[in-house]
Write an enzyme that holds these catalytic residues in place. Structure first.
Site, PDB file in Angstrom:
ATOM      1  N   ASP A  21      -1.729   5.384  -6.115  1.00 51.91           N
ATOM      2  CA  ASP A  21      -2.870   6.270  -6.335  1.00 51.91           C
ATOM      3  C   ASP A  21      -2.504   7.212  -7.468  1.00 51.91           C
ATOM      4  OD1 ASP A  21      -4.495   5.524  -3.854  1.00 51.91           O
ATOM      5  OD2 ASP A  21      -2.546   6.054  -3.010  1.00 51.91           O
TER       6      ASP A  21
ATOM      7  N   HIS B 206       0.822  -1.204   0.000  1.00 52.19           N
ATOM      8  CA  HIS B 206       0.000   0.000   0.000  1.00 52.19           C
ATOM      9  C   HIS B 206       0.862   1.262   0.000  1.00 52.19           C
ATOM     10  CE1 HIS B 206      -2.822   2.870   2.200  1.00 52.19           C
ATOM     11  NE2 HIS B 206      -3.528   2.487   1.150  1.00 52.19           N
TER      12      HIS B 206
ATOM     13  N   GLU C 153       1.073  -0.936  -4.854  1.00 53.09           N
ATOM     14  CA  GLU C 153      -0.183  -0.189  -4.933  1.00 53.09           C
ATOM     15  C   GLU C 153       0.119   1.293  -5.124  1.00 53.09           C
ATOM     16  OE1 GLU C 153      -3.879   1.934  -3.435  1.00 53.09           O
ATOM     17  OE2 GLU C 153      -1.836   2.128  -2.670  1.00 53.09           O
TER      18      GLU C 153
ATOM     19  N   HIS D  20      -1.301  10.246  -3.113  1.00 55.38           N
ATOM     20  CA  HIS D  20      -2.554   9.798  -2.496  1.00 55.38           C
ATOM     21  C   HIS D  20      -3.531  10.936  -2.225  1.00 55.38           C
ATOM     22  CE1 HIS D  20      -5.291   8.925   0.844  1.00 55.38           C
ATOM     23  NE2 HIS D  20      -5.444   7.799   0.197  1.00 55.38           N
TER      24      HIS D  20
ATOM     25  N   GLU E 280      -4.919   2.664  -8.512  1.00 53.15           N
ATOM     26  CA  GLU E 280      -6.201   3.296  -8.175  1.00 53.15           C
ATOM     27  C   GLU E 280      -6.346   4.610  -8.923  1.00 53.15           C
ATOM     28  OE1 GLU E 280      -6.930   4.082  -3.996  1.00 53.15           O
ATOM     29  OE2 GLU E 280      -8.747   5.231  -4.470  1.00 53.15           O
TER      30      GLU E 280
END
Ligand code: G3P
Ligand code: CA
Length: 355
Positions: free
Chosen positions: A70, A41, A68, A83, A162
């Site tokens: 963003d 993450h 992961e 993020h 994401e």
């Protein structure tokens, strides 16, 4: 999946989740996603500043299955990895551009974003994990994270991307597809997983990348599952966000099922539900990994990747409840829990990487 992972899957089946685990593993294998999946993450963001080079390099070299990230876009059209919607928490934007400290990421050119120090905040926030080499770290582009993912022949993580605040970035789904295509990352199923809280973005991702596995992120609150309490955190007047969310649950079973069906009908292969951490704190939200929920997801053919857990006690509870993978800030700890430890500690690896 290699034989070691397969055997470990069998062990999990015997100890965690029974038939639910078997179904989760079957669903994961069908789309070439490791089971159980270790999703780093924002990189190894417990040990290094989130979404920076050392965080992703460390997660890769520890052996995480996915990095992961963003995704947002600079004002001059470059895909970047940040993020928050603003830069104040994780950079020195307040000193560098005081009049724009509260401006969105999309208001900055790539050169401006690259001029920010995205590491020193970590040293101040976590002095026990501070490293001099973290000072002056840069915000990364998507291409730079791809470079990290491709950079170690012995460790080849996938990307779990994401579309963050997708409504602010019209066309970002097409931009992402173009970059992944150009880099040759759309050739192998499961190498990329796409994730979003935004149903509209999920639909757009499915249109431009129909063959890529997608996950609908879920939480209890605005834009997602309606709470039984009927209240948002702001309306509640409470001070402790994690304690508030720990008490939240879907309005009823039908409301939860509605979101599972939305995910399925939009082409997702899985859901990414929130979880309540044992110690609460930041990143602790409503418990959406109750066994009945995971069983229902599996019955509908959906994988369950839960965000964001860091402690072995929570890894164990989540696996017992029947999840199929975990977003974690502590990839090293999760890999040790899954009995896939790296040969070196996080500290040794960071030092070897030059940090
Ligand atoms: O993407 C899964 C998880 O990261 C969602 O929460 O806020 O950390 O992006 P957030
Ligand atoms: Ca995320």
């Amino acid at each position: 999946m290699n034989s070691r992972l397969y055997l470990f899957g069998l062990l999990l089946l015997a100890t965690w989740g029974g038939a639910n685990a078997a179904e989760g593993e079957r669903l994961a294998r069908a789309v070439n996603i490791p089971y159980p999946a270790v999703i780093a993450h924002r990189g190894a963001s417990f040990d290094a500043p989130e979404s920076t080079a050392p965080a992703y390099l460390l997660a890769r070299d520890l052996g995480a299955d996915y990095l992961e990230l963003d995704l947002q876009r600079s004002s001059d059209g470059v895909l970047v990895v940040v993020h928050d919607d603003v830069l104040a928490r994780t950079s020195d934007v307040a000193e560098r551009f005081p009049e724009r400290a509260s401006s969105p990421v999309s208001a900055f050119t790539l050169a401006e974003l690259k001029s920010l120090d995205a590491g020193s905040w970590f040293n101040r926030a976590y002095p026990e994990r501070a490293r001099a080499a973290f000072s002056g770290l840069q915000i990364l582009t998507l291409d730079e994270v791809i470079d990290v993912a491709e950079g170690n022949p012995e460790r080849q993580p996938g990307l779990y991307i994401e579309t963050k605040l997708a409504g602010q970035f019209p066309g970002i789904e097409q931009d992402l597809a173009a970059r992944l295509q150009a880099r040759g990352w759309l050739d192998q199923t499961g190498r990329v997983v796409l994730q979003t809280f935004d149903r509209n973005s999920l639909g757009l991702l499915h249109t431009v990348m129909p063959q890529v596995p997608k996950v609908l992120l879920l939480w209890v609150g605005k834009g997602s599952i309606e709470p039984a309490s009927g209240q948002s955190f702001a309306e509640s007047g409470e001070q402790d966000k994690a304690a508030f969310y720990a008490r939240q649950q879907p309005r009823d079973r039908a409301e939860y099922e509605r979101w599972i069906d939305l995910a399925k009908n939009a082409g997702a292969v899985g859901i990414g539900p929130s979880a309540t951490r044992s110690s609460l704190g930041e990143q602790s939200y409503a418990d959406l990994i109750q066994p009945w929920m995971n069983q229902l997801s599996h019955q509908r053919g959906l994988l369950v990747h839960v965000y964001t857990l860091d402690q072995p006690v929570d890894f164990g509870k989540a696996m017992q409840a029947g999840v199929d993978g975990i977003f974690t800030n502590r990839s090293g700890a999760l890999l040790r829990f899954y009995q896939r430890p790296a040969a070196q500690t996080e500290q040794q690896l960071l030092q070897g990487l030059g940090y």
